[in-house]
Scaffold this motif. Sequence first.
Motif, PDB file in Angstrom:
ATOM      1  N   LEU A   1      80.390  48.576  65.921  1.00 29.67           N
ATOM      2  CA  LEU A   1      79.150  47.970  66.370  1.00 29.67           C
ATOM      3  C   LEU A   1      79.299  46.452  66.316  1.00 29.67           C
ATOM      4  O   LEU A   1      80.065  45.912  65.524  1.00 29.67           O
ATOM      5  CB  LEU A   1      77.980  48.392  65.486  1.00 29.67           C
ATOM      6  CG  LEU A   1      77.676  49.881  65.341  1.00 29.67           C
ATOM      7  CD1 LEU A   1      76.315  50.060  64.671  1.00 29.67           C
ATOM      8  CD2 LEU A   1      77.710  50.600  66.676  1.00 29.67           C
TER       9      LEU A   1
ATOM     10  N   GLY B   1      76.807  44.378  65.553  1.00 30.26           N
ATOM     11  CA  GLY B   1      75.986  43.805  64.505  1.00 30.26           C
ATOM     12  C   GLY B   1      76.264  44.354  63.133  1.00 30.26           C
ATOM     13  O   GLY B   1      76.650  43.645  62.227  1.00 30.26           O
TER      14      GLY B   1
ATOM     15  N   ALA C   1      74.032  41.447  66.422  1.00 29.23           N
ATOM     16  CA  ALA C   1      73.754  42.474  67.431  1.00 29.23           C
ATOM     17  C   ALA C   1      73.393  41.858  68.774  1.00 29.23           C
ATOM     18  O   ALA C   1      73.687  42.423  69.830  1.00 29.23           O
ATOM     19  CB  ALA C   1      72.645  43.397  66.941  1.00 29.23           C
TER      20      ALA C   1
ATOM     21  N   ARG D   1      68.845  40.998  65.713  1.00 22.10           N
ATOM     22  CA  ARG D   1      69.810  40.719  64.664  1.00 22.10           C
ATOM     23  C   ARG D   1      69.225  41.230  63.354  1.00 22.10           C
ATOM     24  O   ARG D   1      68.012  41.221  63.144  1.00 22.10           O
ATOM     25  CB  ARG D   1      70.122  39.227  64.582  1.00 22.10           C
ATOM     26  CG  ARG D   1      68.896  38.333  64.644  1.00 22.10           C
ATOM     27  CD  ARG D   1      69.245  36.875  64.767  1.00 22.10           C
ATOM     28  NE  ARG D   1      69.907  36.410  63.556  1.00 22.10           N
ATOM     29  CZ  ARG D   1      70.661  35.307  63.508  1.00 22.10           C
ATOM     30  NH1 ARG D   1      70.886  34.605  64.606  1.00 22.10           N
ATOM     31  NH2 ARG D   1      71.213  34.937  62.375  1.00 22.10           N
TER      32      ARG D   1
ATOM     33  N   ASP E   1      73.539  49.343  68.684  1.00 26.16           N
ATOM     34  CA  ASP E   1      73.004  48.435  67.676  1.00 26.16           C
ATOM     35  C   ASP E   1      71.506  48.623  67.483  1.00 26.16           C
ATOM     36  O   ASP E   1      70.995  48.493  66.365  1.00 26.16           O
ATOM     37  CB  ASP E   1      73.312  46.989  68.061  1.00 26.16           C
ATOM     38  CG  ASP E   1      74.668  46.517  67.535  1.00 26.16           C
ATOM     39  OD1 ASP E   1      74.894  46.644  66.319  1.00 26.16           O
ATOM     40  OD2 ASP E   1      75.479  46.041  68.334  1.00 26.16           O
TER      41      ASP E   1
END
Length: 469
Positions: free
Chosen positions: A175, A177, A183, A217, A272
């Motif tokens: 991923l 993030g 992210a 995020r 994410d």
Amino acid sequence: MAVYTRTMVPFVRSCYSLAVLSFVVPSVSGQNAPTEALRQWARQHVHPVSSVEGDARGDADLRSLRVMIGDARVVAFGEPFHGGHEPLAMRNRLIRYAVTQLGFRAIALETGVTSSKVLYDYVVGRTTETEAVVGKSLSYDFGDFQENVELIGWLRNYNATQSPKRQVHLYGIDLEGNFFPYAYRSVDTVLKYLELAAPGIGADLARQYGEVIRVFRSDEYVKLSPSEKDAISGRIQDLVTLVRRERIPLTAATSLDEYDWALRQATAADQDDAYLRALPSSSDWELLKKSPEKLQPAERWDHIDEMREQGMADNLLWVRQREMSRGRILLFAHNDHVQTVKPAWGAPGQPSKYPDRNYQVMGAYLKAAIPDDLFVIGTRYRHGSSMWKGETPPPLNADITGDLLSSLAIPQFLMNLHELPKEGALRDWFETPHETWGDGETPQMLAPLGPYDAIFFIDTITPARASGK
């Protein structure tokens, strides 16, 4: 990478005998350890490795790999913790051998799938980025490891001498993030692609998604209300749908390869999003960081890890789909990810630092999807230290399997677990869960046979080298 909140023709027999005589045989802890049975079996079945770096003697010590992995198209090699020199150096040596001798054409690493496009372009010679820029494209500061810099440099130099069909591609499968506040990079990268490929809609979308990028995020997302999170999820789905719907014009404006990457990056944003939605609230987030032992077992903690593990598996399957007509794939990640059976956290009779866990790992998802096409090599060790973020794994005084393997007194070797006797004490030992350390911090109960097809054992792991040194 382990979740941060818990955070390989053998030598001739004479060489084997000399190796055994050259070292003091360690004692083996644990009850009824089949030390003598292992030594008898090892004479025919353990393959000493001369050096993790490789040397003037060539690769005769790696030839057992060809038979060991058979026809598997995906070979996973695990490291026991991040920032150790020997697993990274052995990975580099395996990659060189696999590429030049075994027909491997793709490498997948535990780093963000979106930002790995920079690595992909660099190693095939499409860009002339500096090493510093390329290094920053590796997640978790892995660009700080000289072994990773050397791998990327070798791939680029090798590809410069090959036709496009024989070039090696480099991917990330993680991923973007995770627990880290990155992210938004997947969304931002897709928007930049759309601005280039479809200026009429790309510029407008960049304005529309400005607020999404700001809060997409981990440190900001946990502050959102449920309705705000729902709205973000809707926008991410809209972006994925748009990229899918506009396949024909977007491919015509760029290329099939560029489009395929953009679609995967949009999919990464969706991965994410699923991860972020599983994160705890702001208050629980602080508790998780400060006092994880106070948290009660709950499905949401498992969902966090499941979203990451499943996302990595899906990204690897995407790599496999892209590369299956070209050659084979070598996957490198933490043991905790590549093993095909999830461990039991904690040690018998001891309180677990973390709540009971009940989630599947990437290797389990891959085993379910490609059972006849996957071969997993886990790394076990006896002593080790790391340069990653100050992490220093403790001595493995509780790793009973490490004790047993070190009793062979061979500094490093490969063993094919499928060659174990079908019954008897040795078989029973490798099928029984023993205490080990998964991330250098948290004890686990894990049987060696089941999670892995083979083991690479190294007695001592030293810290990785700092890049530029």
